[in-house]
Design an enzyme around this catalytic site. Structure first.
Site, short mmCIF file in Angstrom:
data_model
loop_
_atom_site.label_atom_id
_atom_site.label_comp_id
_atom_site.label_asym_id
_atom_site.label_seq_id
_atom_site.Cartn_x
_atom_site.Cartn_y
_atom_site.Cartn_z
N ALA A 47 35.91 39.74 45.57
CA ALA A 47 34.56 39.49 45.06
C ALA A 47 33.64 39.38 46.28
CB ALA A 47 34.55 38.21 44.26
N GLU A 81 43.09 41.35 41.86
CA GLU A 81 43.06 41.03 40.43
C GLU A 81 42.68 42.26 39.60
OE1 GLU A 81 40.61 37.56 41.34
OE2 GLU A 81 41.98 36.39 40.10
N GLU A 135 41.95 33.47 48.62
CA GLU A 135 40.92 32.56 48.10
C GLU A 135 41.02 31.13 48.61
OE1 GLU A 135 42.56 34.73 46.22
OE2 GLU A 135 41.21 35.70 44.79
N GLY A 147 39.65 39.27 44.34
CA GLY A 147 39.22 39.96 43.12
C GLY A 147 39.66 41.42 43.08
#
Ligand code: DAK
Length: 264
Positions: free
Chosen positions: A66, A114, A134, A111
């Site tokens: 992200a 993911e 993270e 992300g």
């Protein structure tokens, strides 16, 4: 449809969906996630498409996570909305009636990992690096990894990789079942296309039904798990550690964490 950060094309029943923000290593900002949502809808509903191949633009990254620079400013409420927005898009990929193959052409972190986990199949080039950094940013995975990674490689290994933030080589990822295949760098797209063509030869309705049945395997607890993940993700955004982790990434410094009660 005009996209800024996404490219789509269709050739011989195979769709190509490319995340295209190479200067930021294809990091997912809000705009890209919204475009991804539209692109996934278009391709999943297009009757000409039998298989979707998802990859990142450029040589270096699939998706490096992200967008930390954008995420840095979120408060707890916005973080929850961001998490749910991403989770919904990734769920659409998982629920798409056609198989989606992630062609992992470099870093697939946070992300980005993911996103790959929400796909049906993952093929990576030998130089790809996967992982969940993270906790080094003062947050937790928020787009489904606590559930999907555990489901794919087991809770023990998922905990090891999420707690350490360690990056996983393509070779290791293949051994632990995180990816289906590892290829030479210049052979990645050929191998992914080969796999897509093998699937395209079969009955599309059978593939759709098989996917729906396999997805039910752990669906009963996935929904509850994802809700909890979004809630816990959002709660990171009231901590000192989240501010410290993201500020340090941007300044290219080592973060000094204090624990949840530290600072603010
Ligand atoms: N966000 C924003 N910019 C990024 C980025 C990212 N995730 N990753 C890389 N970039 C930018 C860099 O800042 C740099 O920009 P400039 O300095 O040129 O302006 C440019 O891309 C090139 O990166 P580097 O210069 O760092 O390239 P290197 O080859 O040296 O290193 C790297 C490559 C991938 C090892 C490094 O860039 C890196 O560590 N990137 C961050 C990887 C990371 O920590 N990813 C996880 C992010 S956290 C949520 C749900 C999910 C998530 C969050 C919230 N909710 C539910 C709300 C997910 C979180 C994450 O993904």
């Amino acid at each position: 449809m005009d996209f800024k950060n996404i490219e789509i094309s269709i050739e011989n029943k195979i769709a190509y969906l490319i995340i295209s923000r190479p200067k930021a290593l294809n990091a997912l900002n809000k705009e890209t996630i919204l475009e991804l949502k539209k692109a996934v809808k278009i391709l999943c509903e297009d009757r000409k498409v039998r298989v979707i191949i998802l990859r990142g633009k450029g040589e270096k990254a699939f998706v490096a996570g992200a967008d930390i620079k954008e995420m840095k400013e979120l408060d707890q409420k916005e973080a929850k909305q961001f998490s749910l927005m991403g989770q919904r898009v990734f769920q659409k990929i998982e629920d798409c009636k056609k198989p989606v193959i992630a062609a992992i052409n470099g870093h697939a972190l946070g992300g980005g990992m993911e996103l790959a986990l929400a796909c049906d199949l993952r093929i990576a080039s030998e130089d790809a690096k996967l992982g969940h950094p993270e906790v080094g940013l003062g947050i937790i995975p928020g787009f489904g990894a606590t559930q999907r990674l555990s489901s794919l490689i087991g809770k023990g290994l998922a905990k090891e990789y999420i707690y350490t933030g360690r990056s996983i080589s393509a070779k290791k990822a293949n051994i632990i079942g995180l990816i289906n295949q590892v290829t030479k760098k210049d052979e990645l797209m050929d191998k992914v296309k080969e796999l897509a063509k093998e699937i395209v030869k079969n009955s599309p309705s059978s593939i759709t039904k098989a996917k729906a049945a396999i997805n039910l395997f752990d669906q009963s607890f996935l929904k509850e798990g994802l809700e909890k993940e979004a809630e816990l993700f959002a709660s990171c955004f009231k901590t000192y550690d989240q501010k410290e982790g993201m500020k340090s990434f941007i300044k290219k410094e080592k973060p000094q964490f204090k624990g949840e009660q530290g600072g603010k």
